[in-house]
Design a protein around this motif. Sequence first.
Motif, PDB file in Angstrom:
ATOM      1  N   GLY A  22       1.069  -1.277  -0.393  1.00  0.00           N
ATOM      2  CA  GLY A  22      -0.191  -0.073  -0.050  1.00  0.00           C
ATOM      3  C   GLY A  22       1.695   1.704  -0.064  1.00  0.00           C
ATOM      4  N   TYR A  23       1.971   1.065  -0.400  1.00  0.00           N
ATOM      5  CA  TYR A  23       2.887   2.281  -0.700  1.00  0.00           C
ATOM      6  C   TYR A  23       4.023   1.857  -0.785  1.00  0.00           C
ATOM      7  N   SER A  24       4.940   2.920  -1.757  1.00  0.00           N
ATOM      8  CA  SER A  24       6.109   3.029  -2.688  1.00  0.00           C
ATOM      9  C   SER A  24       7.104   3.293  -1.997  1.00  0.00           C
ATOM     10  N   ILE A  25       8.539   2.762  -2.388  1.00  0.00           N
ATOM     11  CA  ILE A  25       9.317   2.752  -2.054  1.00  0.00           C
ATOM     12  C   ILE A  25      10.178   3.995  -1.524  1.00  0.00           C
ATOM     13  N   GLU A  26       9.636   5.407  -2.275  1.00  0.00           N
ATOM     14  CA  GLU A  26       9.403   6.727  -2.053  1.00  0.00           C
ATOM     15  C   GLU A  26       8.884   6.943  -0.929  1.00  0.00           C
ATOM     16  N   ASP A  27       7.458   6.563  -0.927  1.00  0.00           N
ATOM     17  CA  ASP A  27       6.981   6.469   0.524  1.00  0.00           C
ATOM     18  C   ASP A  27       7.028   6.815   1.266  1.00  0.00           C
ATOM     19  N   ALA A  28       8.011   5.206   1.543  1.00  0.00           N
ATOM     20  CA  ALA A  28       8.071   4.968   2.509  1.00  0.00           C
ATOM     21  C   ALA A  28       9.695   5.949   3.412  1.00  0.00           C
ATOM     22  N   GLU A  29      10.845   6.176   1.611  1.00  0.00           N
ATOM     23  CA  GLU A  29      11.742   7.069   2.199  1.00  0.00           C
ATOM     24  C   GLU A  29      11.540   8.550   3.033  1.00  0.00           C
ATOM     25  N   LYS A  30      10.178   8.953   2.895  1.00  0.00           N
ATOM     26  CA  LYS A  30      10.193  10.178   3.255  1.00  0.00           C
ATOM     27  C   LYS A  30       9.070   9.851   4.306  1.00  0.00           C
ATOM     28  N   ILE A  31       8.165   8.322   5.081  1.00  0.00           N
ATOM     29  CA  ILE A  31       7.643   8.659   6.201  1.00  0.00           C
ATOM     30  C   ILE A  31       8.943   8.587   7.182  1.00  0.00           C
ATOM     31  N   VAL A  32       9.866   7.758   6.655  1.00  0.00           N
ATOM     32  CA  VAL A  32      11.210   7.569   7.342  1.00  0.00           C
ATOM     33  C   VAL A  32      11.615   8.380   8.129  1.00  0.00           C
ATOM     34  N   SER A  33      11.977   9.233   6.893  1.00  0.00           N
ATOM     35  CA  SER A  33      13.083  10.691   6.908  1.00  0.00           C
ATOM     36  C   SER A  33      12.451  11.558   8.112  1.00  0.00           C
ATOM     37  N   SER A  34      10.748  11.708   8.093  1.00  0.00           N
ATOM     38  CA  SER A  34      10.161  13.016   8.438  1.00  0.00           C
ATOM     39  C   SER A  34      10.178  12.101   9.899  1.00  0.00           C
ATOM     40  N   LEU A  35       9.979  10.523  10.167  1.00  0.00           N
ATOM     41  CA  LEU A  35       9.588   9.755  11.599  1.00  0.00           C
ATOM     42  C   LEU A  35      11.517  10.417  11.978  1.00  0.00           C
ATOM     43  N   LEU A  36      12.169  10.400  11.914  1.00  0.00           N
ATOM     44  CA  LEU A  36      13.466  11.095  12.342  1.00  0.00           C
ATOM     45  C   LEU A  36      13.335  12.722  12.937  1.00  0.00           C
ATOM     46  N   LEU A  37      12.753  13.594  11.879  1.00  0.00           N
ATOM     47  CA  LEU A  37      12.674  14.636  12.640  1.00  0.00           C
ATOM     48  C   LEU A  37      12.258  15.195  13.569  1.00  0.00           C
ATOM     49  N   LEU A  38      10.889  14.528  13.134  1.00  0.00           N
ATOM     50  CA  LEU A  38       9.803  14.261  14.649  1.00  0.00           C
ATOM     51  C   LEU A  38       9.830  13.797  15.791  1.00  0.00           C
ATOM     52  N   GLN A  39      10.712  12.839  15.843  1.00  0.00           N
ATOM     53  CA  GLN A  39      11.180  12.546  17.268  1.00  0.00           C
ATOM     54  C   GLN A  39      11.815  13.775  17.549  1.00  0.00           C
ATOM     55  N   ASN A  40      13.132  14.490  16.908  1.00  0.00           N
ATOM     56  CA  ASN A  40      14.048  14.801  16.979  1.00  0.00           C
ATOM     57  C   ASN A  40      12.977  16.240  17.911  1.00  0.00           C
ATOM     58  N   ASP A  41      12.322  16.610  17.026  1.00  0.00           N
ATOM     59  CA  ASP A  41      11.147  17.599  18.113  1.00  0.00           C
ATOM     60  C   ASP A  41      10.598  17.212  18.852  1.00  0.00           C
TER      61      ASP A  41
END
Length: 725
Positions: free
Chosen positions: A167-186
């Motif tokens: 239900g997602y592309s590998i490009e979607d996955a890359e965006k999500i994991v990168s954003s999760l890192l930023l979210l947790q840093n915040d």
Amino acid sequence: MNDVIQNEQELFDELEAICKSPGYLHAIAYFCFRDNTIRYKDGEMVVDDVIQQFSFERLVRTEISTLIGLACKEQLDITHPGPKCIQEYIDKTESILESLHKTMMPPLEEIFDKRKLGDPIFNPFRTGKALRESIFYGGEAAYSFQYRDLALIKYKNDSDWFQRNKGYSIEDAEKIVSSLLLLQNDKVSDLMPTQLKALSSEEWTMLPAFVFSDKELSEKSGVDIETTKSFLGSFVCPPEIDRNQFSALDDFNPMNAYPIIRVGESEFILFQNYGLLEALYETPFFWFNADDTYKVKARENRGLFTERFSEERLKIVFGEDRVFTNINIYKDKQTRVGEIDVLVVFANRAIVLQAKSKKLTIAARKGNDNSLQEDFKKAVQDAYNQAYQCAEYLNDESYRLVDCFGNELKIYRNFESIYPFCVVSDHYPALSFQARQFLTYQATKVIKNPFIMDVFLLDVMTEMLQSPLHFLSYVNRRVEYAERILSNHELTILSYHLKQNLWIDSDISMIQLGDDICADLDLAMLTRRNGAPGIETPEGILTKYKDTTYGQLIAEIDRLDDPATIDLGFMLLSLSGETIEKINDGINQLCELHKADGKHHDLTLGVDQGKTGLTIHFNGDKANVAGPRLKNHCEKRKYALKADTWFGLCLDPVSRKIKFGLELKFDWVQSDEMDQATKYLPKPQSFKNGGRVVFSTIRRNGKKIGRNDPCPCGSQKKYKKCCLI
């Protein structure tokens, strides 16, 4: 079961019991904050901030993953148990883990079998017992952002499968994991000064920093909520996987493959961002294998990834026209005898790279001797055997090289050095250490010791050493010192080289490098790839002499791609900082002398205790005059010092650019004629008090050289028609 294993299992069971305690996740959150977070101030990250990650008090990621796996074996209880209870959990956990670590190191009497100590082929570190500790505690072979970036490349050709089945592309996955890192840093940043300040000390916990909702993540990433939910769901441990199978330290831990913990319909916990990024890179392998209609195609894509990635990274260093792929080797028109996955040719050097996509099995991780050696054979030994055989054919022009389109490859074939590379696509625990114990290899004058690595090391090497000369010079010394360097990680050795210039004196049998040396490289890679506010290049060999005359010479040799100067480049890159300073100073002085009198000037230096040397000529003469003069001078210098090799450079005295170079490499043989020719040869330039080069008037027998005397440079011309001009 022997006493050591029984003791280990008892400790593991004791650790499991405490991990299942009410509210234990708050202790895990503390460990993750303390040991996985780099704290810095004033808006800039420096090396001292990164060095915190090398503290012996810190839990390594595999230890924290073990805690998470044990805590998740049954229903989670996230009730806050109070600070006193959390501290008890922390103290007890650290005590058990310390004891567990000790049990994984077998007693010396078990490793050093007295009955075998006289056997010359006995190696006590080849056993599973000796290797288990290195495999579990060896640390990370890859940076977290490498898993993210390389997953995007690795699964590029599988993206349609992801879309259909997950239900997602590998490009979607890359965006999500990168954003999760930023979210947790915040969340970590907000928790410390804001949220904890508003709570009483009895309520303090780091757990909220690791909790997030699918809605938060969707908004942060810009990926729609349904796609975000699909991604998160695919990395939550499926109910059909029995978490109780994780019953010993080396067992499969489901939380490594599925690191996201669901704590509500739309709420989740991720304790280690690294774990999710590694899972994104590793776990799809098992998904593909379970799909009978796709697994063959997936394996093809996986094999192609290692080759293509290696090719593209090496092109960054050597350029498009020096890197070749899928080169078939033919004995005759019909008989194919080998295939090189990736071939690099630069001047008279070559890299023969063989790629493999093999993993270390669970049985091997448990310390099974047969499994360890069988896995290593498939992942490394077979690749090396292929690389060595192809290297032999490469230097034999009776064998034809044919590319994948059927075109014969016409390249330089008289190689001075060929470097076999073996590259694996996945994290292979304790790879360097296992290679040291298990790899059977040979070396010749031309075919050098092998360099065993994973794609992550190749990625970092090509990131930091983006010039052919710097790259090959490091490779040359790294393989030459293969048996004389001890380090837990290849990245540590590379970091040392970037800072200090890797060099081991001949009278030193072994050096050991501590893990903390890697902090400089860690910071540089964090800055380059993850946007950390730090320096992009460690201060050292790539920065100190970049804008000097010496740095210009190295850059020019890179561009020349000339066998006559590549060895000179290697020699220059091996010099100490003191010698480099003297070369810079000497060249600067000679340029000033030429400006003043317009005449020929030269500089001669003995290097490596007289085993080699360098003569530099400065003049504006044409090549038919300057060439023989330099050659004659170098021949005499080499003979006079009984050197193995001698290098010559002719520089333009105005631009300081290389006009041409030469290398003399042959055995010294006594000659009456050469004895006479070098009788009055002046000594090489000296250094005053270890500082500046001293240039003095050339004299013979105390007399100034006459205009009609033979030129002391050895050109066989009169002084007035040679160096006096």
